[in-house]
Design a protein around this motif. Structure first.
Motif, PDB file in Angstrom:
ATOM      1  N   ARG A  66       0.805  -1.224   0.000  1.00  0.00           N
ATOM      2  CA  ARG A  66       0.000   0.000   0.000  1.00  0.00           C
ATOM      3  C   ARG A  66       0.835   1.271   0.000  1.00  0.00           C
ATOM      4  NH1 ARG A  66      -2.738  -2.638  -2.126  1.00  0.00           N
ATOM      5  NH2 ARG A  66      -4.513  -3.845  -1.420  1.00  0.00           N
ATOM      6  N   ASN A  67       2.137   1.102  -0.155  1.00  0.00           N
ATOM      7  CA  ASN A  67       3.004   2.264  -0.332  1.00  0.00           C
ATOM      8  C   ASN A  67       3.947   1.915  -1.474  1.00  0.00           C
ATOM      9  OD1 ASN A  67       4.766   4.407  -0.205  1.00  0.00           O
ATOM     10  ND2 ASN A  67       5.043   4.325   2.021  1.00  0.00           N
ATOM     11  N   CYS A 172     -10.136   4.634   5.782  1.00  0.00           N
ATOM     12  CA  CYS A 172      -9.756   4.052   4.510  1.00  0.00           C
ATOM     13  C   CYS A 172     -10.213   2.595   4.477  1.00  0.00           C
ATOM     14  CB  CYS A 172      -8.239   4.166   4.371  1.00  0.00           C
ATOM     15  SG  CYS A 172      -7.584   3.221   3.029  1.00  0.00           S
ATOM     16  N   THR A 174      -9.627  -0.035   2.790  1.00  0.00           N
ATOM     17  CA  THR A 174      -8.743  -1.172   2.502  1.00  0.00           C
ATOM     18  C   THR A 174      -7.794  -1.508   3.657  1.00  0.00           C
ATOM     19  OG1 THR A 174      -7.226   0.328   1.360  1.00  0.00           O
ATOM     20  CG2 THR A 174      -8.828  -0.843  -0.003  1.00  0.00           C
ATOM     21  N   THR A 362      -8.739  -3.475  -3.441  1.00  0.00           N
ATOM     22  CA  THR A 362      -7.772  -2.636  -4.144  1.00  0.00           C
ATOM     23  C   THR A 362      -8.147  -1.168  -3.945  1.00  0.00           C
ATOM     24  OG1 THR A 362      -7.564  -4.372  -5.785  1.00  0.00           O
ATOM     25  CG2 THR A 362      -6.703  -2.206  -6.379  1.00  0.00           C
ATOM     26  N   PRO A 363      -7.236  -0.359  -3.398  1.00  0.00           N
ATOM     27  CA  PRO A 363      -7.559   1.045  -3.141  1.00  0.00           C
ATOM     28  C   PRO A 363      -7.863   1.797  -4.424  1.00  0.00           C
ATOM     29  CG  PRO A 363      -5.440   0.448  -2.153  1.00  0.00           C
ATOM     30  CD  PRO A 363      -5.848  -0.680  -3.028  1.00  0.00           C
ATOM     31  N   ARG A 364      -8.616   2.892  -4.307  1.00  0.00           N
ATOM     32  CA  ARG A 364      -8.952   3.710  -5.471  1.00  0.00           C
ATOM     33  C   ARG A 364      -7.715   4.386  -6.032  1.00  0.00           C
ATOM     34  NH1 ARG A 364     -11.789   7.758  -4.273  1.00  0.00           N
ATOM     35  NH2 ARG A 364     -12.828   8.005  -6.259  1.00  0.00           N
ATOM     36  N   SER A 365      -6.793   4.738  -5.144  1.00  0.00           N
ATOM     37  CA  SER A 365      -5.531   5.258  -5.656  1.00  0.00           C
ATOM     38  C   SER A 365      -4.432   4.868  -4.681  1.00  0.00           C
ATOM     39  CB  SER A 365      -5.587   6.770  -5.805  1.00  0.00           C
ATOM     40  OG  SER A 365      -5.578   7.346  -4.524  1.00  0.00           O
ATOM     41  N   ILE A 366      -3.223   4.839  -5.177  1.00  0.00           N
ATOM     42  CA  ILE A 366      -2.107   4.425  -4.339  1.00  0.00           C
ATOM     43  C   ILE A 366      -0.872   5.186  -4.820  1.00  0.00           C
ATOM     44  CG2 ILE A 366      -2.085   2.319  -5.768  1.00  0.00           C
ATOM     45  CD1 ILE A 366      -0.582   0.930  -3.515  1.00  0.00           C
ATOM     46  N   SER A 367      -0.028   5.588  -3.867  1.00  0.00           N
ATOM     47  CA  SER A 367       1.111   6.415  -4.260  1.00  0.00           C
ATOM     48  C   SER A 367       2.360   6.018  -3.466  1.00  0.00           C
ATOM     49  CB  SER A 367       0.790   7.887  -3.989  1.00  0.00           C
ATOM     50  OG  SER A 367       0.649   8.075  -2.599  1.00  0.00           O
ATOM     51  N   SER A 436       3.429  12.823  -0.819  1.00  0.00           N
ATOM     52  CA  SER A 436       3.385  11.696  -1.749  1.00  0.00           C
ATOM     53  C   SER A 436       3.822  12.164  -3.125  1.00  0.00           C
ATOM     54  CB  SER A 436       1.998  11.063  -1.768  1.00  0.00           C
ATOM     55  OG  SER A 436       1.028  12.026  -2.027  1.00  0.00           O
ATOM     56  N   SER A 438       4.764  10.699  -7.460  1.00  0.00           N
ATOM     57  CA  SER A 438       4.537   9.655  -8.453  1.00  0.00           C
ATOM     58  C   SER A 438       5.835   9.217  -9.127  1.00  0.00           C
ATOM     59  CB  SER A 438       3.568  10.167  -9.522  1.00  0.00           C
ATOM     60  OG  SER A 438       4.076  11.360 -10.076  1.00  0.00           O
TER      61      SER A 438
END
Ligand SMILES: Cc1cc2nc3c(=O)[nH]c(=O)nc-3n(C[C@H](O)[C@H](O)[C@H](O)COP(=O)(O)OP(=O)(O)OC[C@H]3O[C@@H](n4cnc5c(N)ncnc54)[C@H](O)[C@@H]3O)c2cc1C
Ligand SMILES: *[C@@H]1O[C@H](CO)[C@@H](O)[C@H](O)[C@H]1NC(C)=O
Ligand SMILES: *[C@@H]1O[C@H](CO)[C@@H](O)[C@H](O)[C@H]1NC(C)=O
Ligand SMILES: *[C@@H]1O[C@H](CO)[C@@H](O)[C@H](O)[C@H]1NC(C)=O
Ligand SMILES: *[C@@H]1O[C@H](CO)[C@@H](O)[C@H](O)[C@H]1NC(C)=O
Ligand SMILES: *[C@@H]1O[C@H](CO)[C@@H](O)[C@H](O)[C@H]1NC(C)=O
Ligand SMILES: *[C@@H]1O[C@H](CO)[C@@H](O)[C@H](O)[C@H]1NC(C)=O
Ligand SMILES: *[C@@H]1O[C@H](CO)[C@@H](O)[C@H](O)[C@H]1NC(C)=O
Ligand SMILES: *[C@@H]1O[C@H](CO)[C@@H](O)[C@H](O)[C@H]1NC(C)=O
Length: 533
Positions: A66-67, A172, A174, A362-367, A436, A438
């Motif tokens: 998750r990271n 959150c 997840t 599965t998270p909606r977004s991950i960074s 965070s 990308s």
């Protein structure tokens, strides 16, 4: 140490000590052979045991990362075990011990520093993803939830049984309950019901000897330790029994954003005096980020005041008008809904998506991110926030953010020592800073981590001191030296130990020494056992 002139007894002791340090030449093969003795056939074993030679290994390993900072780490496990039965966990513990492998326990994989799936020593992951049943007893207002369940799965299962039952935990969906409840767990009902861990009433835990314990058989000291002492120090939590809470069938949410040009700094300053003294039915969290102002493409800072009120909008408005008129909340900002819809909305889903999106692991977004936590006991002056904004405006960082979570209410009523989580009365709010990004490069990582360390250093004056407190669920390896081997000295451990647990650290060490004297369950920030030093 020398055994030369040893008596028979010390000779045996030396043998025992040196024996425990012998590393096998083929640790994976030895571990697998040992495991196979615990399975009735190889088909049963192949569903549960994954090695790098299996096609399932990579996808299972990656699934709960998750990271993204750790997505391409070389620190990979020899074997991943995904137990479907407690007996598989017992076997994995016994075989890891026998062959001197470390284990890492993973439920939802949200550990900020990736400690549930990385280690710099030979290790095995016990990944609880397949143990995630949720059993809700609406009549008795309790539930048994297996450690691998996510908050979304738990919340959804509760809502299937009742519109007025709920559980106070994080936002959150997840997040795994295995890690989250063992470190505390605060969310949008923390001021009324406390932490998730405050609402745990029983647990099933497998200890370092492979015994399955419940509250009665583990005893109150160990049961105390696993409700806030952080996961991984005491054993593998297989399931929690929780006490559900009652909420009205209609709750109200609002989300109000203000930029610097709209007096965000003044509002945030004022919020510090208001948020923790409001009726405990109201939580107003604040999220601060850097955005473009809508008119010009000028960059600015935006504070979003995000709230759950356990009641109807007509009850909320007069309270807000009375206590926080500066925010200018109006009826149009507010939305009435059921509690489960508030979970859904908080998770960022749009209203036309179906509620069962909460079951998606599965998270909606991950960074890629690095985060740090603090506790604030005196309101920060406006100038302190302005200093933070200056750092937010630095151009070479991508997404800086602050999250402010108000305490007070129920949190003030629970004593510091009733569970290992010590941040109770006297704290206005928890302050989380994060950054965070990308870009996948060592340089980007170095730059962003350096930035947040500078921000942390800048904030020192304004937050708790001696110790500078931190929340164990927002794990930060910068606190105390470490090298990813899962070995720290007692002295190092007491640095972060006091920040996370204050005076509860000593009791945690006593419990650890009692139940896991050889320090089998460990990571970079696990509670040390005195007898292993
Ligand atoms: C996007 C995001 C949002 C978050 N939001 C919140 C929030 O709203 N409120 C809040 O309080 N926290 C929040 N957190 C922090 C979260 O509570 C912690 O990261 C928590 O420890 C995650 O639990 P997990 O099972 O998902 O993680 P994991 O990485 O699986 O585990 C975390 C730690 O617990 C140990 N552990 C896991 N399962 C077990 C088990 N069954 N038995 C023993 N030890 C175990 C692991 O070994 C590891 O040390 C958030 C984190 C993220 C990444
Ligand atoms: C993580 O790494 C794997 C391979 O190691 C890759 O397939 C995947 O795309 C990466 N995930 C993200 C979101 O970058
Ligand atoms: C584990 O296996 C035992 C023995 O076969 C069985 O009795 C038990 O119900 C199983 N437990 C789970 C959670 O599947
Ligand atoms: C509620 O708890 C009691 C006592 O533990 C138990 O006997 C009863 O069966 C439970 N009720 C339900 C509906 O399971
Ligand atoms: C900001 O505050 C000032 C004075 O405190 C006030 O005059 C002004 O109207 C406020 N601006 C907004 C957008 O609320
Ligand atoms: C940004 O804001 C300033 C004044 O606040 C204004 O003069 C300017 O036109 C705005 N737009 C851009 C693109 O800089
Ligand atoms: C902000 O606006 C500028 C100019 O319109 C644009 O180039 C930039 O990408 C925007 N940044 C973000 C983060 O939206
Ligand atoms: C939901 O609505 C939004 C806009 O209102 C739209 O963009 C989106 O595609 C819709 N999603 C679904 C799953 O229908
Ligand atoms: C990691 O730290 C521990 C404790 O200080 C030390 O004993 C160990 O040798 C270190 N390991 C490595 C690989 O540096």
């Amino acid at each position: 140490m020398t055994c030369l002139k040893a008596s028979k007894l010390t000779f045996l002791l030396c043998l025992l000590i040196s024996f425990s340090w012998v590393r096998s030449a083929h640790p994976r093969e030895d571990f697998l052979k040992c495991l196979s003795l615990h399975f009735e056939d190889s088909a049963a074993m192949s569903n549960v045991v994954h090695t790098p030679y299996d096609s399932s290994y990579g996808s299972i390993l990656q699934f709960s990362i998750r990271n993204l900072r750790f997505n391409s780490s070389d620190l990979k496990p020899l074997v991943i075990v995904t137990p479907t039965n407690a007996s598989h966990i017992q076997a994995a513990i016994l075989c890891s011990r026998r062959h001197n492998l470390q284990i890492r326990i993973r439920s939802g994989g949200h550990d900020f520093e990736g400690l549930s799936y990385m280690a710099a020593v030979p290790f095995v992951i016990i990944d609880l993803i397949s143990l995630r049943a949720v059993n809700v007893d609406a009549t008795n207002r309790t539930a048994w939830v297996q450690a691998g369940a996510t908050l979304g799965e738990l919340y959804y299962s509760i809502s299937e049984k009742s519109r007025t039952l709920a559980f106070p935990a994080g936002s959150c969906p997840t997040i795994g309950v295995g890690g989250h409840f063992s470190g505390g767990g605060h969310g949008t009902m923390v001021r009324k019901f406390g932490l998730a861990s405050d609402n745990v009433i029983d647990a099933h835990l497998i200890d370092s000897k492979g015994r399955i314990l419940d509250r009665a058989s583990m005893g109150e000291d160990l049961f105390w330790a696993i409700r806030g002492g952080g996961g991984q120090s005491f054993g593998v939590v297989v399931a929690w029994k929780i006490s559900l809470v009652e909420v009205p069938s209609t709750v109200t949410m609002f989300s109000v954003s203000r930029t610097l040009e709209q007096n965000a700094t003044k509002l945030l300053h004022r919020w510090q005096y208001v948020a923790n003294t409001l009726p405990e039915d109201i939580v107003i969290d604040v999220l601060v980020t850097r955005v473009n102002s809508s008119q010009e493409g000028n960059t600015t800072i935006q504070a979003t005041f995000f709230s759950l009120f356990l009641g109807e909008v007509d009850q909320l408005l007069p309270v807000m008008q009375e206590s926080f008129p500066e925010l200018g909340l109006v009826k149009d900002d507010c939305f009435e809904m059921s509690w489960i819809e508030s979970i859904f909305y908080t998770a960022g889903f749009t209203s036309n998506a179906s509620l069962d999106a909460l079951l998606n692991r599965t998270p909606r977004s991950i960074s890629r991110f690095k985060a740090k936590s603090d506790y604030v006991k005196e309101p920060m002056p406006e100038i302190a926030f302005e200093g933070i904004w200056e750092r937010f405006f630095e151009e070479d960082i991508e997404v800086p953010a602050l999250i402010l979570i108000p305490y007070g209410g129920k949190m003030d009523e629970i004593s510091e020592s009733s569970t290992p989580f010590p941040h109770r009365a006297g704290n206005l709010y928890a302050l989380v800073s994060s950054v965070s990004w990308s870009e996948e490069s060592k340089e980007a990582s170095r730059r962003h981590v350096a930035w947040i360390r500078r921000l942390y250093s800048y904030s020192t004056t304004y937050v708790s001191k001696n110790p500078r407190e931190a929340y164990v669920n927002y794990r930060d390896l910068d606190i105390g030296i470490n090298n990813l081997t899962g070995t720290t000295s007692y002295k190092q451990a007491s640095i972060w130990g006091r920040k996370y647990f204050k005076n509860n650290f000593e009791r945690l060490v006593r419990v650890k020494t009692e139940v896991d004297p050889t320090n089998f369950f460990r990571n970079e920030q696990s509670i040390p056992s005195l007898s292993s030093w």
